[in-house]
Write an enzyme that holds these catalytic residues in place. Sequence first.
Site, mmCIF file in Angstrom:
data_model
loop_
_atom_site.group_PDB
_atom_site.id
_atom_site.type_symbol
_atom_site.label_atom_id
_atom_site.label_comp_id
_atom_site.label_asym_id
_atom_site.label_seq_id
_atom_site.Cartn_x
_atom_site.Cartn_y
_atom_site.Cartn_z
ATOM 1 C CB SER A 105 -0.703 -0.068 1.146
ATOM 2 O OG SER A 105 -1.370 1.312 1.542
ATOM 3 C CE1 TYR A 163 -3.890 -1.999 5.081
ATOM 4 C CE2 TYR A 163 -3.171 0.175 4.461
ATOM 5 C CZ TYR A 163 -3.539 -1.040 4.159
ATOM 6 O OH TYR A 163 -3.757 -1.505 2.903
ATOM 7 C CE LYS A 203 -1.701 -4.250 3.389
ATOM 8 N NZ LYS A 203 -1.993 -5.562 2.823
HETATM 9 N N1 UFG Z 1 -13.168 10.956 2.711
HETATM 10 C C1 UFG Z 1 -14.138 11.671 3.055
HETATM 11 N N2 UFG Z 1 -15.279 11.109 3.376
HETATM 12 C C2 UFG Z 1 -15.259 9.688 3.553
HETATM 13 C C3 UFG Z 1 -14.332 8.888 3.184
HETATM 14 C C4 UFG Z 1 -13.146 9.413 2.550
HETATM 15 O O1 UFG Z 1 -13.949 12.954 2.793
HETATM 16 O O2 UFG Z 1 -16.298 9.334 4.057
HETATM 17 C C5 UFG Z 1 -11.979 11.424 1.936
HETATM 18 C C6 UFG Z 1 -10.551 11.210 2.773
HETATM 19 O O3 UFG Z 1 -10.572 12.125 3.937
HETATM 20 C C7 UFG Z 1 -9.486 11.103 1.971
HETATM 21 C C8 UFG Z 1 -10.218 10.772 0.728
HETATM 22 O O4 UFG Z 1 -11.494 10.772 0.908
HETATM 23 O O5 UFG Z 1 -9.090 12.543 1.525
HETATM 24 C C9 UFG Z 1 -9.925 9.184 0.370
HETATM 25 O O6 UFG Z 1 -9.910 8.575 1.371
HETATM 26 P P1 UFG Z 1 -10.151 7.081 1.606
HETATM 27 O O7 UFG Z 1 -10.441 6.665 2.918
HETATM 28 O O8 UFG Z 1 -11.071 6.386 0.339
HETATM 29 O O9 UFG Z 1 -8.702 6.518 1.075
HETATM 30 P P2 UFG Z 1 -7.134 6.841 1.910
HETATM 31 O O10 UFG Z 1 -6.461 7.989 0.952
HETATM 32 O O11 UFG Z 1 -7.408 7.299 3.399
HETATM 33 O O12 UFG Z 1 -6.629 5.308 2.007
HETATM 34 C C10 UFG Z 1 -6.575 4.579 0.744
HETATM 35 C C11 UFG Z 1 -6.556 3.162 1.488
HETATM 36 C C12 UFG Z 1 -5.539 2.578 2.019
HETATM 37 C C13 UFG Z 1 -4.287 3.122 1.119
HETATM 38 C C14 UFG Z 1 -4.386 4.457 0.885
HETATM 39 C C15 UFG Z 1 -3.288 4.566 -0.083
HETATM 40 O O13 UFG Z 1 -7.941 2.953 2.407
HETATM 41 O O14 UFG Z 1 -5.630 1.377 2.346
HETATM 42 O O15 UFG Z 1 -5.387 4.686 0.026
HETATM 43 O O16 UFG Z 1 -3.277 5.827 -0.883
HETATM 44 F F1 UFG Z 1 -3.080 2.972 1.957
#
Ligand code: UFG
Length: 332
Positions: free
Chosen positions: A117, A141, A145
Amino acid sequence: MNILVIGGAGYIGSHVTRELLDRGHKVTVFDNLSSGLRRNLFSDAMFIHGDILRCEQLTAAMREGAMEAAVFLAAYKAVGESMIKPEKYSINNITGTVNLLNAASETGLKYIIFSSSAAVYGEPSYLPVDEKHPANPENYYGFTKLEIEKFLFWYDKLKGIRFASLRYFNAAGYDVRGRISGLEQNPANLLPVIMETACGKRKELEIFGNDYDTPDGTCIRDYIHVNDLAAAHALALDYISKNGKSLTVNLGSETGSSVLEVLETARRITGQPIPSRIAKRRPGDPAKLTASADLARSLLGWKTEHSDLDTLVRTSWEAYHQYEDCREAPHT
Ligand code: UFG
C-alpha cells in the site's frame, strides 16, 4: 501456472482472480469469508474455505494444489481501526504473512504477489511519490505492510522465494464487464461511501475537511481502477517468474482527484443528489497523495486503461445500481 489467491473472495481479490483465470492460469481461491463473499467466487476457480492463521490449511492448500505462486490479499485494511485495534492487525496481517512464508518455504512455492500500500510512505515529502521516497508509515496498517515487505525481502534472500510487492494507491471502481456482483461490506473508502449515499443507504457523505492546501480545499488522491490493478498482478507474476528477480512497485494512475471532484462526478453520472456536509479533518490524512508509476510501466509494461474518474464512478455505480436498493444487496 497453479496459483493460490489468498483473499480471493474479497473486493480486489475477486478482480485479480478473474484476471488470472482470463489469462489461462489455474486458480484456487483461499478465503475465510470474513469479509469476502461467496458470490464473488467463479465456477472456473477452485475454492478452499480456509484461514491464514491455520498454518496446516495453508500448507495443505499449497501442497495438494501443487501451487507455484500465491497472491496474498488477505489483510485487514481499515486505517482508522488499525490505530485502535493494533492487535487485530498484528495477528492477521503480520502473523498471517509469516504463516504464508513458512508454508511457501515448506512446500517449495516459488512466487508471491503481495498487496502492499501507499500507506507505507506516510506523509509525502515530495510528489509524485516514487519508490525511492522514504517509508515512514503514519498508521499501524501501513506499518504492517512495511514489515511484511521486510519479511518478503528476507525470505527471498534466504529461501529464494521471489516476490512482487505492489504498493496500491487508492483502489476503486468495479469490473468493467460487470462480472463481480458482491459489494464491499461496511466500506470506509470514499467511492463506496459515495455510492451508498447515492442509493440511499447513507443519509449523507461527510467530507473530511475543506481547508487543506489544495485548489478546492479537499484532499487529493490517486484513484486506480481495480481492473488496472488486477492486470498488474498478472504482469508482475510474469516478470518475477521470467526474470527470477523480486520487485517493489507503485500502482497508481498518476492523476490527482479531490474529494469534491469525485463527488461532483458521482452526482453527474448517477443523477442522484448525494447530500454532503463538511465535517472535521480525519487525523492522518495527507492533503495530497499521487503516485509515480514509471517503474511499473518500464518493468512490467503496465499501463492504466480504466482509471479515469468517469470510468471509476460509472463502474462503481453499475455495481451498486444492479440492486434495486443497495440496502438489500446480499451479504454472502
Ligand atoms: N473521505 C471523505 N469522506 C469519507 C471517506 C473518505 O471525505 O467518508 C476522504 C478522505 O478524507 C480522503 C479521501 O476521501 O481525503 C480518500 O479516503 P479513503 O478513505 O477512500 O482512502 P485513503 O486515501 O485514506 O486510503 C486509501 C486506502 C489505504 C491506502 C491508501 C493509499 O484505504 O488502504 O488509500 O493511498 F493505503
